[in-house]
Scaffold this motif. Structure first.
Motif, PDB file in Angstrom:
ATOM      1  N   ALA A  89       8.622  34.975  40.596  1.00 50.01           N
ATOM      2  CA  ALA A  89       9.179  35.634  39.412  1.00 50.01           C
ATOM      3  C   ALA A  89       9.926  34.661  38.509  1.00 50.01           C
ATOM      4  CB  ALA A  89      10.108  36.770  39.833  1.00 50.01           C
ATOM      5  N   TYR A  90      10.582  33.679  39.097  1.00 49.05           N
ATOM      6  CA  TYR A  90      11.403  32.759  38.319  1.00 49.05           C
ATOM      7  C   TYR A  90      10.757  31.385  38.139  1.00 49.05           C
ATOM      8  CZ  TYR A  90      14.979  36.278  38.873  1.00 49.05           C
ATOM      9  OH  TYR A  90      15.673  37.454  38.839  1.00 49.05           O
ATOM     10  N   ARG A  91       9.481  31.290  38.424  1.00 49.85           N
ATOM     11  CA  ARG A  91       8.775  30.002  38.378  1.00 49.85           C
ATOM     12  C   ARG A  91       8.960  29.286  37.038  1.00 49.85           C
ATOM     13  NH1 ARG A  91       5.133  28.024  41.862  1.00 49.85           N
ATOM     14  NH2 ARG A  91       4.914  30.052  42.806  1.00 49.85           N
ATOM     15  N   SER A  92       8.916  29.977  35.932  1.00 55.16           N
ATOM     16  CA  SER A  92       9.024  29.322  34.625  1.00 55.16           C
ATOM     17  C   SER A  92      10.348  29.664  33.931  1.00 55.16           C
ATOM     18  CB  SER A  92       7.839  29.714  33.744  1.00 55.16           C
ATOM     19  OG  SER A  92       7.812  31.114  33.567  1.00 55.16           O
ATOM     20  N   SER A  93      11.359  29.975  34.695  1.00 53.52           N
ATOM     21  CA  SER A  93      12.660  30.345  34.146  1.00 53.52           C
ATOM     22  C   SER A  93      13.375  29.135  33.549  1.00 53.52           C
ATOM     23  CB  SER A  93      13.526  30.940  35.256  1.00 53.52           C
ATOM     24  OG  SER A  93      14.862  31.053  34.842  1.00 53.52           O
ATOM     25  N   GLU A  94      14.159  29.386  32.534  1.00 56.06           N
ATOM     26  CA  GLU A  94      15.003  28.340  31.960  1.00 56.06           C
ATOM     27  C   GLU A  94      16.127  27.935  32.901  1.00 56.06           C
ATOM     28  OE1 GLU A  94      16.410  29.757  28.215  1.00 56.06           O
ATOM     29  OE2 GLU A  94      14.406  29.822  27.350  1.00 56.06           O
ATOM     30  N   LEU A  95      16.327  28.708  33.968  1.00 59.41           N
ATOM     31  CA  LEU A  95      17.365  28.393  34.944  1.00 59.41           C
ATOM     32  C   LEU A  95      16.976  27.223  35.845  1.00 59.41           C
ATOM     33  CD1 LEU A  95      18.323  32.016  35.989  1.00 59.41           C
ATOM     34  CD2 LEU A  95      19.645  30.456  34.541  1.00 59.41           C
ATOM     35  N   GLY A  96      15.705  26.869  35.864  1.00 62.21           N
ATOM     36  CA  GLY A  96      15.235  25.794  36.742  1.00 62.21           C
ATOM     37  C   GLY A  96      14.611  26.347  38.000  1.00 62.21           C
ATOM     38  N   ALA A  97      14.302  25.474  38.913  1.00 59.42           N
ATOM     39  CA  ALA A  97      13.620  25.851  40.152  1.00 59.42           C
ATOM     40  C   ALA A  97      14.547  26.669  41.060  1.00 59.42           C
ATOM     41  CB  ALA A  97      13.154  24.610  40.896  1.00 59.42           C
ATOM     42  N   TYR A  98      13.958  27.631  41.741  1.00 58.02           N
ATOM     43  CA  TYR A  98      14.688  28.447  42.712  1.00 58.02           C
ATOM     44  C   TYR A  98      15.150  27.544  43.859  1.00 58.02           C
ATOM     45  CZ  TYR A  98      15.422  31.486  46.689  1.00 58.02           C
ATOM     46  OH  TYR A  98      15.962  32.099  47.777  1.00 58.02           O
ATOM     47  N   ARG A  99      16.405  27.713  44.308  1.00 59.80           N
ATOM     48  CA  ARG A  99      16.931  26.884  45.395  1.00 59.80           C
ATOM     49  C   ARG A  99      17.292  27.685  46.637  1.00 59.80           C
ATOM     50  NH1 ARG A  99      21.290  23.653  42.296  1.00 59.80           N
ATOM     51  NH2 ARG A  99      22.147  23.565  44.375  1.00 59.80           N
ATOM     52  N   HIS A 100      18.066  28.746  46.509  1.00 59.77           N
ATOM     53  CA  HIS A 100      18.452  29.565  47.658  1.00 59.77           C
ATOM     54  C   HIS A 100      19.029  30.892  47.170  1.00 59.77           C
ATOM     55  CE1 HIS A 100      21.921  26.880  46.781  1.00 59.77           C
ATOM     56  NE2 HIS A 100      22.612  27.976  46.904  1.00 59.77           N
ATOM     57  N   THR A 101      19.226  31.795  48.110  1.00 63.18           N
ATOM     58  CA  THR A 101      19.746  33.125  47.796  1.00 63.18           C
ATOM     59  C   THR A 101      21.003  33.383  48.606  1.00 63.18           C
ATOM     60  OG1 THR A 101      17.556  33.999  47.310  1.00 63.18           O
ATOM     61  CG2 THR A 101      19.226  35.605  47.910  1.00 63.18           C
ATOM     62  N   ILE A 102      21.986  33.994  47.960  1.00 60.46           N
ATOM     63  CA  ILE A 102      23.200  34.432  48.636  1.00 60.46           C
ATOM     64  C   ILE A 102      23.251  35.951  48.525  1.00 60.46           C
ATOM     65  CG2 ILE A 102      25.726  34.371  48.676  1.00 60.46           C
ATOM     66  CD1 ILE A 102      25.444  31.640  47.138  1.00 60.46           C
ATOM     67  N   ARG A 103      23.365  36.622  49.658  1.00 56.09           N
ATOM     68  CA  ARG A 103      23.491  38.082  49.669  1.00 56.09           C
ATOM     69  C   ARG A 103      24.896  38.439  50.146  1.00 56.09           C
ATOM     70  NH1 ARG A 103      18.527  39.888  48.704  1.00 56.09           N
ATOM     71  NH2 ARG A 103      16.725  38.868  49.600  1.00 56.09           N
ATOM     72  N   VAL A 104      25.480  39.426  49.511  1.00 54.25           N
ATOM     73  CA  VAL A 104      26.839  39.849  49.821  1.00 54.25           C
ATOM     74  C   VAL A 104      26.783  41.212  50.506  1.00 54.25           C
ATOM     75  CG1 VAL A 104      29.105  40.384  48.851  1.00 54.25           C
ATOM     76  CG2 VAL A 104      27.679  38.598  47.794  1.00 54.25           C
ATOM     77  N   PHE A 105      27.446  41.318  51.659  1.00 61.17           N
ATOM     78  CA  PHE A 105      27.497  42.552  52.426  1.00 61.17           C
ATOM     79  C   PHE A 105      28.958  42.935  52.685  1.00 61.17           C
ATOM     80  CE2 PHE A 105      23.492  40.524  53.403  1.00 61.17           C
ATOM     81  CZ  PHE A 105      22.589  41.561  53.338  1.00 61.17           C
ATOM     82  N   GLU A 106      29.158  44.106  53.170  1.00 63.64           N
ATOM     83  CA  GLU A 106      30.506  44.592  53.457  1.00 63.64           C
ATOM     84  C   GLU A 106      31.242  43.694  54.454  1.00 63.64           C
ATOM     85  OE1 GLU A 106      32.584  48.592  55.334  1.00 63.64           O
ATOM     86  OE2 GLU A 106      30.524  48.689  54.634  1.00 63.64           O
ATOM     87  N   ASN A 107      30.531  43.189  55.460  1.00 66.71           N
ATOM     88  CA  ASN A 107      31.175  42.419  56.533  1.00 66.71           C
ATOM     89  C   ASN A 107      30.823  40.941  56.530  1.00 66.71           C
ATOM     90  OD1 ASN A 107      32.505  44.692  57.635  1.00 66.71           O
ATOM     91  ND2 ASN A 107      30.589  45.313  58.594  1.00 66.71           N
TER      92      ASN A 107
END
Length: 126
Positions: A69-87
């Motif tokens: 989805a973000y392959r041609s984004s102006e943000l640059g290449a995808y690096r990693h994902t951070i998910r936030v949970f209650e705990n």
């Protein structure tokens, strides 16, 4: 915890990299491929009953979708994902063939960057 997917010293390096960047806030470290996983570290005070395989399925599928989805984004290449949970938090670092997810208690953005960089360095050096 012993790994069946990684050579022992590489598994130890992944855990050490995560532990160095997070200290006592590290909850777990899991190495995964598209079809299998090894939980490399689980903090003693946590339950061992998580459905890790279902996490892997979601994280692998989501990585592919996010990267595409973000392959041609102006943000640059995808690096990693951070998910936030209650705990806690989940950091997903994924390559085309494998990945690591690290769960933690609270961290700063620079801490997450340090973990991701350290884990990527270990995966690239093997």
């Amino acid at each position: 915890m012993a790994s069946t997917l990684l050579v022992e010293n590489v598994a130890d390096q992944v855990v050490t990299a995560a532990r160095t960047a997070t200290g006592d806030r590290l909850r777990s470290v899991t190495y995964f491929t598209r079809t299998d996983y090894d939980q490399l570290y689980l903090r003693e005070d946590l339950e061992r009953d998580a459905d890790v395989m279902s996490f892997i399925g979601h994280e692998w599928h989501d990585f592919k979708n996010t990267r595409d989805a973000y392959r041609s984004s102006e943000l640059g290449a995808y690096r990693h994902t951070i998910r936030v949970f209650e705990n806690g938090y989940l950091l997903r670092i994924t390559t085309d063939r494998d990945g690591v997810f690290v769960t933690t208690d609270g961290l700063t953005m620079s801490d997450f960057e340090a973990v991701a960089s350290a884990v990527v360095a270990v995966l690239e050096d093997r």
